[in-house]
Design a protein around this motif. Sequence first.
Motif, short mmCIF file in Angstrom:
data_model
loop_
_atom_site.label_atom_id
_atom_site.label_comp_id
_atom_site.label_asym_id
_atom_site.label_seq_id
_atom_site.Cartn_x
_atom_site.Cartn_y
_atom_site.Cartn_z
N MET B 1 35.49 36.63 29.87
CA MET B 1 35.95 35.59 30.79
C MET B 1 34.77 35.09 31.62
O MET B 1 34.07 35.88 32.23
CB MET B 1 37.03 36.16 31.69
CG MET B 1 37.95 35.12 32.22
SD MET B 1 39.54 35.74 32.72
CE MET B 1 39.16 37.36 33.34
N GLU B 2 34.55 33.79 31.63
CA GLU B 2 33.44 33.22 32.39
C GLU B 2 33.88 32.80 33.79
O GLU B 2 35.04 32.46 33.99
CB GLU B 2 32.85 32.02 31.65
CG GLU B 2 32.10 32.40 30.38
CD GLU B 2 31.00 33.41 30.66
OE1 GLU B 2 30.19 33.16 31.57
OE2 GLU B 2 30.93 34.43 29.96
N LEU B 6 37.36 31.04 35.47
CA LEU B 6 38.09 31.59 36.62
C LEU B 6 38.20 30.57 37.74
O LEU B 6 39.26 30.40 38.34
CB LEU B 6 37.37 32.84 37.15
CG LEU B 6 37.76 34.16 36.52
CD1 LEU B 6 37.01 35.31 37.17
CD2 LEU B 6 39.25 34.39 36.66
N ARG B 7 37.09 29.89 38.02
CA ARG B 7 37.12 28.88 39.08
C ARG B 7 38.15 27.80 38.74
O ARG B 7 38.92 27.37 39.61
CB ARG B 7 35.74 28.24 39.23
CG ARG B 7 34.89 28.88 40.31
CD ARG B 7 33.61 28.10 40.55
NE ARG B 7 32.63 28.36 39.50
CZ ARG B 7 31.73 29.32 39.54
NH1 ARG B 7 31.67 30.10 40.61
NH2 ARG B 7 30.88 29.51 38.56
N ARG B 42 42.54 32.69 24.77
CA ARG B 42 41.64 33.84 24.66
C ARG B 42 42.27 35.10 25.23
O ARG B 42 42.07 36.20 24.71
CB ARG B 42 40.32 33.55 25.37
CG ARG B 42 39.42 32.61 24.58
CD ARG B 42 37.97 32.94 24.79
NE ARG B 42 37.35 32.11 25.81
CZ ARG B 42 36.42 31.18 25.55
NH1 ARG B 42 36.05 30.95 24.31
NH2 ARG B 42 35.88 30.49 26.51
N LEU B 43 42.99 34.96 26.34
CA LEU B 43 43.64 36.13 26.92
C LEU B 43 44.88 36.52 26.13
O LEU B 43 45.36 37.64 26.21
CB LEU B 43 44.06 35.84 28.37
CG LEU B 43 42.97 35.85 29.44
CD1 LEU B 43 43.53 35.37 30.77
CD2 LEU B 43 42.42 37.26 29.61
N VAL B 45 47.74 35.17 26.76
CA VAL B 45 48.70 35.33 27.85
C VAL B 45 49.05 33.95 28.41
O VAL B 45 48.16 33.14 28.63
CB VAL B 45 48.07 36.19 28.96
CG1 VAL B 45 48.89 36.12 30.24
CG2 VAL B 45 47.92 37.63 28.49
N LEU B 47 49.70 31.73 31.43
CA LEU B 47 49.41 31.84 32.86
C LEU B 47 50.24 30.86 33.68
O LEU B 47 50.52 31.13 34.85
CB LEU B 47 47.92 31.56 33.09
CG LEU B 47 46.96 32.50 32.37
CD1 LEU B 47 45.54 32.00 32.48
CD2 LEU B 47 47.09 33.91 32.94
N ARG B 59 54.17 35.44 35.97
CA ARG B 59 53.79 36.69 36.63
C ARG B 59 52.32 37.02 36.36
O ARG B 59 51.57 37.38 37.26
CB ARG B 59 54.69 37.82 36.11
CG ARG B 59 54.29 39.19 36.59
CD ARG B 59 54.97 40.27 35.78
NE ARG B 59 56.40 40.33 36.01
CZ ARG B 59 56.95 40.86 37.10
NH1 ARG B 59 56.18 41.37 38.04
NH2 ARG B 59 58.25 40.90 37.26
N ALA B 60 51.91 36.88 35.10
CA ALA B 60 50.51 37.16 34.76
C ALA B 60 49.59 36.20 35.51
O ALA B 60 48.50 36.58 35.95
CB ALA B 60 50.29 37.04 33.25
N VAL B 63 48.94 37.41 38.97
CA VAL B 63 47.98 38.52 38.96
C VAL B 63 46.57 37.97 38.83
O VAL B 63 45.66 38.35 39.56
CB VAL B 63 48.29 39.50 37.80
CG1 VAL B 63 47.16 40.50 37.62
CG2 VAL B 63 49.60 40.21 38.06
N LEU B 64 46.38 37.02 37.90
CA LEU B 64 45.03 36.49 37.70
C LEU B 64 44.56 35.71 38.92
O LEU B 64 43.36 35.69 39.21
CB LEU B 64 44.98 35.60 36.45
CG LEU B 64 43.56 35.13 36.09
CD1 LEU B 64 42.63 36.31 35.89
CD2 LEU B 64 43.57 34.25 34.86
N GLU B 67 43.43 38.60 41.34
CA GLU B 67 42.26 39.31 40.81
C GLU B 67 41.09 38.37 40.61
O GLU B 67 39.94 38.75 40.81
CB GLU B 67 42.62 39.99 39.48
CG GLU B 67 43.73 41.02 39.59
CD GLU B 67 43.20 42.36 40.06
OE1 GLU B 67 42.00 42.62 39.87
OE2 GLU B 67 43.99 43.14 40.62
N GLY B 68 41.39 37.15 40.20
CA GLY B 68 40.34 36.19 39.97
C GLY B 68 39.62 35.81 41.27
O GLY B 68 38.39 35.71 41.30
#
Lengths: 282, 282
Positions: B1-2, B6-7, B42-43, B45, B47, B59-60, B63-64, B67-68
């Motif tokens: 993950m880059e 995330l941004r 890629r995940l 999942v 989001l 829900r995922a 979380v991201l 955490e992100g």
Amino acid sequence: METRELRYFVAVAEELHFGRAAQRLGIAQPPLSRAIAQLERRLGVALLERTSRTVALTRAGSVLLIEGRAALDAVDAADRRTRRAALATTGHPGLVLVTKAGASGELLAKLLDAYASEPDAVPVDVLLCGIGEQERMLRDGRADVALLHRPFDSTVGLDCEELRTEGQVVVLPAGHPLTAQDEVRMADVAELPGLPPPRRRGPDGTYPDGPGPEVRDTTQLYQLIALSRTSAILPESCRADLRHDLAAVPVVDAPRVTTVIAWPPHSRSLALAALIRTATRL
Amino acid sequence: METRELRYFVAVAEELHFGRAAQRLGIAQPPLSRAIAQLERRLGVALLERTSRTVALTRAGSVLLIEGRAALDAVDAADRRTRRAALATTGHPGLVLVTKAGASGELLAKLLDAYASEPDAVPVDVLLCGIGEQERMLRDGRADVALLHRPFDSTVGLDCEELRTEGQVVVLPAGHPLTAQDEVRMADVAELPGLPPPRRRGPDGTYPDGPGPEVRDTTQLYQLIALSRTSAILPESCRADLRHDLAAVPVVDAPRVTTVIAWPPHSRSLALAALIRTATRL
DNA sequence: CGGCATTGATACCGCGCGGGTATCCATCGC
DNA sequence: GCGATGGATACCCGCGCGGTATCAATGCCG
């Protein structure tokens, strides 16, 4: 700063060798050289001293090595926890609890039992790992919660609650002269003839020097004690699952060991909160 | 993950709107849609729940988001601390200490004094910030060390040492009837007619509901008390720099406030260690 | 002191991917 | 039903990442 750049830099900083680092990363050496140069250019900071034969870290480079590792762990944690959260909606796994192999056995059993009977409990995976690895597991998302033992494990950067404290005992081969006593002091067991203290793996993966045998887990340790090659000072709860050929004697002046339940500081999981509540009520 | 991914995701998750998020990021909307889709692929999942009119987090995704943000803070911290480490070799700045504006004034002064007279002291920049911002400052590398006040500030995820604890006083306009007493109890000041408690900004940047005025810092607060619009319960050390038109009365049963010095858990800086040592010896 | 091995930097090339514009399609409001 | 809104899709371009070939500096050896 991209995680790719960080991964590249950490690899070079750890290997101190562009060729090996490139190999480890699965790329060729020239792109790696370029990527590091570009990172330095963008930061406006020299990270490495190169002398065309050798590579060394600058002060800023050492800082980036430490901070970069932490950042990469945080990114890994985001990845893993997101994946796990997605699975949780579709059903099975729940929490991952990590503890040292062979420690706090009955406390863990009681905790899992009590938690399982809660109304909205989720499945708990138990992960056993070597000494000092738990903190990393929590930080990079491989685990959600850990049982740690102060003062041996550091709880730096984690949230935790104390569960109980206990004294320590010295574990000896059955029949050793000291087992005749009902208690001993640290001085009595500091240097037992023929039973040098075991050497445990440090956080960097290496073993300290000394005469004792290297041990990785409790099973190894017990076996080596049974063979009269070493002795160990352990929390008294280890008596519950001691082999028949070992004996334990309380060490009255050993530091007391506190078992704590610890978790990463920003967790927002209801399941984790319930597990912690259960643990503190034990 | 880059970090770029995330941004992008954090922007969308916060705005819940691809167009606005793209604008905030300074890119067009289609690449953003694609980047998020690719991240999900890629995940493996989902989001976001998109209904071509509205966007919601799964829900995922929640979380991201949590955490992100933490991961991005860690990356920012690596960047800033590396830059600062490079400057440190060439000379000037040293440590950045952050504390709430208008709190622990003399303690801070004593600490800076004592530290400055240490043999190998480095310059200390003092940064004042609003309530609840310190933790973030430490996590994303804008500061190295903070003075916090328990139980108001959370020390979750930080290392800290207690410096001192003190009682609290109620701060009132000079001449208020209660200032005739030499002590009061919480019940006496819980609901003062005409002086509703101030509303402070929460960690999410919003203010709670209620009758009292919104305040952002201590100067505002003092001015509003002087104007008889509110009152406040503060640590007793605030008396040292109270305006002449304000008065303080001890609240005997208020929770005691502990001032702690806190820092990010993996710091390896010698200068920081020296500052902490100085602080604990005060 | 000269040849060689080692190791990081440089030159150059190709393609994949990130970002842009134009457009489509679904939904909501009137 | 029509336009406005908002996300997805199609398509194109150019940068940047990664690869190979090569250079240059250093240390080792005879």
